[in-house]
Scaffold this motif. Structure first.
Motif, PDB file in Angstrom:
ATOM      1  N   ARG A   7       0.817  -1.219   0.000  1.00 34.56           N
ATOM      2  CA  ARG A   7       0.000   0.000   0.000  1.00 34.56           C
ATOM      3  C   ARG A   7       0.858   1.279   0.000  1.00 34.56           C
ATOM      4  N   ASP A   8       2.103   1.167   0.403  1.00 34.46           N
ATOM      5  CA  ASP A   8       3.011   2.322   0.376  1.00 34.46           C
ATOM      6  C   ASP A   8       3.540   2.606  -1.028  1.00 34.46           C
ATOM      7  N   HIS A   9       3.402   1.645  -1.937  1.00 35.91           N
ATOM      8  CA  HIS A   9       4.028   1.750  -3.253  1.00 35.91           C
ATOM      9  C   HIS A   9       3.073   1.592  -4.437  1.00 35.91           C
ATOM     10  N   ILE A  10       1.916   1.007  -4.213  1.00 31.02           N
ATOM     11  CA  ILE A  10       0.990   0.700  -5.306  1.00 31.02           C
ATOM     12  C   ILE A  10      -0.257   1.571  -5.179  1.00 31.02           C
ATOM     13  N   VAL A  11      -0.634   2.206  -6.289  1.00 34.10           N
ATOM     14  CA  VAL A  11      -1.837   3.047  -6.306  1.00 34.10           C
ATOM     15  C   VAL A  11      -2.690   2.683  -7.516  1.00 34.10           C
ATOM     16  N   SER A  12      -3.961   3.009  -7.411  1.00 29.52           N
ATOM     17  CA  SER A  12      -4.878   2.808  -8.519  1.00 29.52           C
ATOM     18  C   SER A  12      -5.674   4.094  -8.694  1.00 29.52           C
ATOM     19  N   TYR A  50      14.471   0.064 -16.535  1.00 23.48           N
ATOM     20  CA  TYR A  50      13.654   1.184 -16.051  1.00 23.48           C
ATOM     21  C   TYR A  50      14.287   1.760 -14.789  1.00 23.48           C
ATOM     22  N   PRO A  51      15.350   2.529 -14.922  1.00 26.58           N
ATOM     23  CA  PRO A  51      16.104   3.007 -13.761  1.00 26.58           C
ATOM     24  C   PRO A  51      15.316   3.921 -12.825  1.00 26.58           C
ATOM     25  N   HIS A  52      14.176   4.430 -13.270  1.00 23.65           N
ATOM     26  CA  HIS A  52      13.369   5.285 -12.389  1.00 23.65           C
ATOM     27  C   HIS A  52      12.549   4.465 -11.391  1.00 23.65           C
ATOM     28  N   LEU A  53      12.498   3.136 -11.581  1.00 22.54           N
ATOM     29  CA  LEU A  53      11.788   2.288 -10.630  1.00 22.54           C
ATOM     30  C   LEU A  53      12.695   1.969  -9.446  1.00 22.54           C
ATOM     31  N   THR A  54      12.097   1.460  -8.387  1.00 26.06           N
ATOM     32  CA  THR A  54      12.875   1.042  -7.216  1.00 26.06           C
ATOM     33  C   THR A  54      12.638  -0.441  -6.942  1.00 26.06           C
ATOM     34  N   ARG A  55      13.591  -1.027  -6.283  1.00 24.67           N
ATOM     35  CA  ARG A  55      13.466  -2.429  -5.873  1.00 24.67           C
ATOM     36  C   ARG A  55      12.218  -2.602  -4.996  1.00 24.67           C
ATOM     37  N   GLU A  56      11.986  -1.653  -4.095  1.00 28.07           N
ATOM     38  CA  GLU A  56      10.826  -1.734  -3.207  1.00 28.07           C
ATOM     39  C   GLU A  56       9.518  -1.690  -3.991  1.00 28.07           C
ATOM     40  N   GLY A  57       9.473  -0.846  -5.027  1.00 27.16           N
ATOM     41  CA  GLY A  57       8.278  -0.768  -5.862  1.00 27.16           C
ATOM     42  C   GLY A  57       7.990  -2.074  -6.580  1.00 27.16           C
ATOM     43  N   ILE A  58       9.042  -2.700  -7.079  1.00 27.47           N
ATOM     44  CA  ILE A  58       8.883  -3.979  -7.770  1.00 27.47           C
ATOM     45  C   ILE A  58       8.443  -5.061  -6.794  1.00 27.47           C
ATOM     46  N   CYS A  61       4.849  -4.830  -6.008  1.00 27.02           N
ATOM     47  CA  CYS A  61       3.988  -5.425  -7.036  1.00 27.02           C
ATOM     48  C   CYS A  61       3.766  -6.911  -6.755  1.00 27.02           C
ATOM     49  N   LEU A  62       4.824  -7.587  -6.378  1.00 28.24           N
ATOM     50  CA  LEU A  62       4.704  -9.012  -6.077  1.00 28.24           C
ATOM     51  C   LEU A  62       3.872  -9.240  -4.825  1.00 28.24           C
ATOM     52  N   ARG A  63       4.059  -8.377  -3.819  1.00 26.79           N
ATOM     53  CA  ARG A  63       3.260  -8.494  -2.594  1.00 26.79           C
ATOM     54  C   ARG A  63       1.782  -8.239  -2.891  1.00 26.79           C
ATOM     55  N   TYR A  64       1.505  -7.256  -3.751  1.00 28.24           N
ATOM     56  CA  TYR A  64       0.131  -6.959  -4.134  1.00 28.24           C
ATOM     57  C   TYR A  64      -0.484  -8.156  -4.864  1.00 28.24           C
ATOM     58  N   ALA A  65       0.263  -8.759  -5.765  1.00 26.25           N
ATOM     59  CA  ALA A  65      -0.231  -9.931  -6.493  1.00 26.25           C
ATOM     60  C   ALA A  65      -0.545 -11.064  -5.519  1.00 26.25           C
ATOM     61  N   ALA A  66       0.343 -11.307  -4.571  1.00 31.54           N
ATOM     62  CA  ALA A  66       0.115 -12.359  -3.571  1.00 31.54           C
ATOM     63  C   ALA A  66      -1.106 -12.031  -2.718  1.00 31.54           C
ATOM     64  N   TYR A  67      -1.212 -10.790  -2.296  1.00 34.15           N
ATOM     65  CA  TYR A  67      -2.358 -10.352  -1.487  1.00 34.15           C
ATOM     66  C   TYR A  67      -3.664 -10.578  -2.252  1.00 34.15           C
ATOM     67  N   THR A  68      -3.686 -10.183  -3.516  1.00 36.72           N
ATOM     68  CA  THR A  68      -4.886 -10.323  -4.334  1.00 36.72           C
ATOM     69  C   THR A  68      -5.272 -11.786  -4.493  1.00 36.72           C
ATOM     70  N   LEU A  69      -4.298 -12.619  -4.781  1.00 39.42           N
ATOM     71  CA  LEU A  69      -4.584 -14.052  -4.932  1.00 39.42           C
ATOM     72  C   LEU A  69      -5.071 -14.673  -3.632  1.00 39.42           C
ATOM     73  N   ASN A  70      -4.444 -14.316  -2.525  1.00 39.41           N
ATOM     74  CA  ASN A  70      -4.864 -14.849  -1.232  1.00 39.41           C
ATOM     75  C   ASN A  70      -6.289 -14.452  -0.899  1.00 39.41           C
ATOM     76  N   HIS A  71      -6.667 -13.241  -1.230  1.00 36.39           N
ATOM     77  CA  HIS A  71      -8.011 -12.778  -0.895  1.00 36.39           C
ATOM     78  C   HIS A  71      -9.061 -13.276  -1.883  1.00 36.39           C
ATOM     79  N   GLU A  72      -8.664 -13.591  -3.115  1.00 33.66           N
ATOM     80  CA  GLU A  72      -9.607 -14.205  -4.052  1.00 33.66           C
ATOM     81  C   GLU A  72      -9.948 -15.605  -3.588  1.00 33.66           C
TER      82      GLU A  72
END
Length: 75
Positions: A7-12, A50-58, A61-72
């Motif tokens: 939630r600190d890195h992903i927005v919609s 994509y040097p403007h991205l950060t390791r934490e941001g990437i 994304c994986l944490r968000y994907a895991a969260y979404t799958l777990n809640h589905e």
């Protein structure tokens, strides 16, 4: 293990990339990160391309994907 809070890195925002979840401050979608990694790209590969991205941001994304799958699965 370092806890990444997606939630600190992903927005919609409906005005950005049709509301797809993106890395905050970019137009880089979470979907694109997961897709690239599914083809074998590493975090370092993505950061090099994509040097403007950060390791934490990437990782967020994986944490968000895991969260979404777990809640589905809960539904």
């Amino acid at each position: 293990m370092n806890a990444i809070h997606w939630r600190d890195h992903i927005v919609s925002d409906p005005r950005i990339m049709m509301g797809k979840p993106t890395i905050k401050g970019t137009r880089f979608t979470m979907e694109l990160v997961v897709d690239r990694m599914s083809y074998g790209e590493t975090i370092d590969d993505i950061l090099e391309a994509y040097p403007h991205l950060t390791r934490e941001g990437i990782l967020a994304c994986l944490r968000y994907a895991a969260y979404t799958l777990n809640h589905e699965l809960d539904d």
